[in-house]
Each structure stands twice: as C-alpha cells, then as structure tokens.
Design an enzyme around this catalytic site. Structure first.
Site, PDB file in Angstrom:
ATOM      1  N   ARG A 124      -1.827  27.254  12.515  1.00 26.15           N
ATOM      2  CA  ARG A 124      -1.984  27.204  13.980  1.00 26.15           C
ATOM      3  C   ARG A 124      -1.789  28.603  14.534  1.00 26.15           C
ATOM      4  O   ARG A 124      -0.687  29.143  14.503  1.00 26.15           O
ATOM      5  CB  ARG A 124      -0.966  26.237  14.602  1.00 26.15           C
ATOM      6  CG  ARG A 124      -1.224  25.976  16.095  1.00 26.15           C
ATOM      7  CD  ARG A 124      -0.241  24.960  16.644  1.00 26.15           C
ATOM      8  NE  ARG A 124      -0.428  23.663  16.022  1.00 26.15           N
ATOM      9  CZ  ARG A 124      -1.300  22.746  16.445  1.00 26.15           C
ATOM     10  NH1 ARG A 124      -2.078  23.001  17.487  1.00 26.15           N
ATOM     11  NH2 ARG A 124      -1.409  21.589  15.826  1.00 26.15           N
ATOM     12  N   GLU A 129      -8.006  20.121   9.664  1.00 26.89           N
ATOM     13  CA  GLU A 129      -9.225  20.070  10.475  1.00 26.89           C
ATOM     14  C   GLU A 129      -9.851  21.465  10.526  1.00 26.89           C
ATOM     15  O   GLU A 129      -9.213  22.421  10.957  1.00 26.89           O
ATOM     16  CB  GLU A 129      -8.918  19.596  11.893  1.00 26.89           C
ATOM     17  CG  GLU A 129     -10.121  19.595  12.820  1.00 26.89           C
ATOM     18  CD  GLU A 129      -9.747  19.720  14.283  1.00 26.89           C
ATOM     19  OE1 GLU A 129     -10.523  20.338  15.023  1.00 26.89           O
ATOM     20  OE2 GLU A 129      -8.665  19.214  14.668  1.00 26.89           O
ATOM     21  N   ARG A 138      -6.612  30.957  22.103  1.00 26.50           N
ATOM     22  CA  ARG A 138      -6.007  29.736  22.637  1.00 26.50           C
ATOM     23  C   ARG A 138      -4.494  29.896  22.651  1.00 26.50           C
ATOM     24  O   ARG A 138      -3.879  30.193  21.622  1.00 26.50           O
ATOM     25  CB  ARG A 138      -6.396  28.520  21.792  1.00 26.50           C
ATOM     26  CG  ARG A 138      -7.900  28.286  21.745  1.00 26.50           C
ATOM     27  CD  ARG A 138      -8.261  27.080  20.900  1.00 26.50           C
ATOM     28  NE  ARG A 138      -9.706  26.956  20.776  1.00 26.50           N
ATOM     29  CZ  ARG A 138     -10.321  26.005  20.073  1.00 26.50           C
ATOM     30  NH1 ARG A 138      -9.594  25.103  19.426  1.00 26.50           N
ATOM     31  NH2 ARG A 138     -11.637  25.962  20.007  1.00 26.50           N
ATOM     32  N   ARG A 181      -8.141  27.857   8.851  1.00 21.85           N
ATOM     33  CA  ARG A 181      -7.806  26.758   7.943  1.00 21.85           C
ATOM     34  C   ARG A 181      -8.790  26.666   6.786  1.00 21.85           C
ATOM     35  O   ARG A 181      -8.434  26.207   5.698  1.00 21.85           O
ATOM     36  CB  ARG A 181      -7.745  25.445   8.723  1.00 21.85           C
ATOM     37  CG  ARG A 181      -6.598  25.407   9.721  1.00 21.85           C
ATOM     38  CD  ARG A 181      -6.606  24.134  10.534  1.00 21.85           C
ATOM     39  NE  ARG A 181      -5.530  24.145  11.514  1.00 21.85           N
ATOM     40  CZ  ARG A 181      -5.350  23.192  12.441  1.00 21.85           C
ATOM     41  NH1 ARG A 181      -6.203  22.170  12.498  1.00 21.85           N
ATOM     42  NH2 ARG A 181      -4.348  23.265  13.288  1.00 21.85           N
ATOM     43  N   SER A 217     -14.860  20.131  14.366  1.00 23.45           N
ATOM     44  CA  SER A 217     -15.045  18.915  15.157  1.00 23.45           C
ATOM     45  C   SER A 217     -16.483  18.904  15.652  1.00 23.45           C
ATOM     46  O   SER A 217     -16.917  19.856  16.306  1.00 23.45           O
ATOM     47  CB  SER A 217     -14.086  18.867  16.352  1.00 23.45           C
ATOM     48  OG  SER A 217     -12.767  18.609  15.934  1.00 23.45           O
TER      49      SER A 217
END
Length: 437
Positions: free
Chosen positions: A287, A359, A272, A401, A362
């Site tokens: 990130r 996070e 990404r 993470r 999801s």
C-alpha cells in the site's frame, strides 16, 4: 451521476437497488433529492404560469397602445397604467422565482454528486465477504519458509530502497534503484506494447494533473476529496489514476456512433493519500501513495457494455498470463463496489512471500454514470438524438503489487529472480541475479 428520471419514475426501485450497496445514508440522501426535485418542478410550473400571465398582460397593453394611436404613456389611474404596474410586478416575481430555481438547481446537483452508481442486477449482494471467485489461472506457488517477502528480495538484490524513499517523501513513497528501476520501465513498456499492438488501444500521454471538474466527472470528487493530492494555489489535483484524464478527453462532446468503441491506454504515476488506511498492509509495496500504472479506458454503446466488460477484463488478464503470474478473477459484491462502478471484476495475483492474493487490477463498467457527470454523448446515426454512452476501465496493470507478486513467485533458491520470457527483451536479461552471481 444517476438519471434523475429513474428516481422520479420508480423511486422504490432506485432505493431498493442502491440499498444493495449497504450504505444506509443513501436512502436519506435520496429523500432530500426527491424533495428538492419536487420543489424545483413546483417553481418551474409557477414560472411558466407567471410568464403566461405576463404574455397576456403584454398583449393587452399592445392592444391599448394601438387603440391610442401608438401612444405608450398612459394617464394615471387608467387601465393601461394598471397593466404596466402589474407587468412590472409579475416581472419581479419571475426574477425572484428564477433566482430561487437557480439555488435549487445548484443544491440538487450537489446532492446528486454524492449518490453512488446503481449496481447491475447480476452483481452479488453483500459485503466483501460475498465476493465470488469466478475463475483462476496458473498454479500458485505454496507459501513457506523458503519463500521470502518481496521487500527482503528487493533489498537483497538492490532493487528497492524503502528507507530512502521514506526519507525523501515519507512512508508510502518507494524508491526503485538500478535493475529495480529498469524493471519498472520494462514492465510499463511491455504492457503498453501489448495493449496497443495486440489489443488495439490508442496510446495517450495525458497531463499528470487535472482540474477539479475532471475529478468530479469520473466520481473522485466531491465524496473522496480527502484521498486526493491537491495543489491549492492552482486548484489542480495530481491524478489518482489515468482514468481521470483519459475519460475526460471527450468531456462535453457528442461522438459519432460509428467511432465506437473507442479504446485508450496510458501510463501515469498515480497519487493517492489513502486516507483512513493507516496501518493496513503497510509493508513493502502493498500500500503506497505513489505508484505507476497502465490504464485501459473504453467508450462504448450501451448495448455493447456487458460484452465490452468481459473483453476489457481479458485484456488485463493477458498481462498476468504473459508475466506467468497465477491469478484469480473475483466478482465484487455490492458492498465492495467502488462509488462509480456498476459492476467490477478484481484480478488478484498470488504472492507466496506474504501468503496473500493481491489486487493488481479492477475492471469496471460504469454504465452511463461517468458519462452523465462528464457530459459525454454519442449519436447513433445522423439525425438521431444524442444519448449518453457507457464508459469502462481497468488497470492494465498496476505495478507495485504486480512487482511484489513477480519477485515472490519467481524467486530462485540462490536468492535471484528468473524473469518471465515476455519480459526478457525489455529487461535485456533473463534473471535478476544476487550480487556476485
């Protein structure tokens, strides 16, 4: 893709539902779509009328041919010659109208691809500040001076080499070394085993690149093209998540309803660009542009979708529980939903070294949004009309993470890290020990 019939049938309700997302541009887009749809229906009606007219003319010509004993050539100025000319004119009008219809359809479909999914009614309304913490698990370790951030722990233990990763590919491409690389491999194997053996998922090893229409099917394209890594020569995209190849396994297929639910899991690296995220959470593993993730994807009957979301979320939670990581489940508000999602639960693991909830998963239901874009349907019973199924997915879970939370939560006073018992068989050791320990 939303069902265009919903917009036709109750445009006010669709506008109100999408307005909950807080994106003012969607209303203007819906207006353009309504105009294109009205124009399309007018052209279709005109084509039908022209075809009916041509059929009438053809019948009249056939009658004249029979009366003339099969003679198909008509004298100049005769009724037959006039009808032939009129038929040719109508045929050209039909061809022109069909060309116009094709252009309208192309533009209409392009515009529909930019319309986000409709949030479910029970999704909290508002921006990210309106997200709701539903439940938590475990006791978070207090943040403090004795708790180091994961990048310090990783460097001290020789697990992580961020400078060399940046040298090789630029910022956001971490390098795991030695026990760090083994930790990545152990986590992936642990999660795949958990989901296949305990939760009943079928493991898939998909390609790590996909065609453009696959990205479009799950909603990454065309709206988020700037976030994707793209190979121009082959027009292929590096997968941003295994959701893309897994969901598109059944693209343009009609599945037997008796097979549902279908559950797949896969490990892939994920790529990404994170366009527009410069300067946000750039330390360590918070990130990154390339990371490893185990994905969970489910194909279900629409009536089962709400229950399946809770089941799916539980499967992702089980990973964090097995890793003994305190976490919380957060219901995302409408303004924080992903483009394709109708409802999402985020799983956030506590990282005491950075003093933040991170996070790591999801879990989302997309209702029939992705199924419409990818043409995935099912037949409830033999002889029944096919209908679009529902797709759901969750990270099960994402590594960077999770590793950050694990290193920070389970660090020891001597600088080492005690591993959770579930991970010990995969690592072959109980601790990540400092040099000389």
């Amino acid at each position: 893709m939303i069902d265009l019939r919903l917009l036709r049938g109750d445009p006010a309700a669709v506008r109100a539902a999408l307005a909950r997302r807080g994106d003012a541009s969607v209303d203007a887009l819906l207006g353009e779509i309504e105009n294109l749809d009205a124009e399309r229906r007018a052209v279709v009606t005109a084509i039908d009328q022209l075809r009916a007219k041509r059929n009438t003319i053809t019948a009249e010509i056939s009658t004249l041919v029979r009366e003339a004993g099969g003679q198909k050539q008509f004298p100049p100025g005769s009724d037959g010659e006039r009808l032939v000319r009129e038929s040719q004119t109508v045929g050209k009008e039909i061809g022109d109208s069909e060309t116009r219809l094709s252009k309208i359809d192309e533009l209409l479909n392009k515009r529909l691809l930019y319309v986000p999914n409709i949030p479910l009614p029970d999704v909290p309304e508002g921006s990210a500040s309106a997200n709701v913490v539903l439940r938590s698990w475990g006791t978070p370790r207090p943040a403090g001076t004795d708790v180091k951030p994961h990048w310090e722990i990783g460097e001290r233990l020789g697990l992580l080499d961020l400078p060399r990763g940046a040298k090789i590919a630029g910022s956001g491409f971490p390098v795991f070394v030695g026990a760090g690389a083994r930790l990545v491999r152990a986590l992936l194997q642990f999660m795949l085993d958990l989901h296949t053996r305990r939760h009943g998922y079928v493991e898939v090893e998909p390609p790590f690149v996909v065609r453009r229409d696959m990205m479009q099917g799950t909603g990454q394209l065309p709206k988020f093209a700037e976030d994707a890594y793209h190979t121009a020569e082959d027009d292929l995209f590096l997968v941003p998540t295994a959701e893309v190849p897994l969901t598109n396994l059944y693209r343009d297929e009609i599945l037997d309803g008796a097979r549902l639910p279908i559950a797949h899991t896969a490990y892939t690296p994920c790529f990404r660009r994170e366009a527009g995220a410069a300067g946000k959470d750039t330390r360590g593993l918070l990130r990154v542009h390339q990371f490893d993730k185990v994905e969970l994807v489910r194909f279900v009957r629409p009536a089962d979708s709400p229950r399946e979301l809770e089941l799916l979320t539980g499967h992702a939670e089980a990973v964090l529980q097995q890793l003994e990581l305190p976490y919380r489940v957060v219901a995302l508000a409408t303004g924080d939903l992903g483009f394709s999602a109708a409802k999402t639960y985020d799983l956030e693991a506590w990282a005491p070294g950075v003093g933040a909830w991170l996070e790591v998963s999801s879990a989302s239901t997309f209702t029939d949004f992705q199924a419409r874009r990818a043409g995935i349907r099912f037949r409830a019973a033999k002889g029944e009309k096919p209908e679009f199924l529902h797709t759901l997915n969750a990270s099960g879970v994402a590594l960077p993470r999770t590793i950050a939370a694990l290193l920070e939560t389970r660090q020891d006073p001597d600088g080492g890290v005690t591993l959770p018992s579930a991970l010990v068989p995969y690592m072959g050791s109980e601790r990540l020990a400092p040099t000389g320990a």
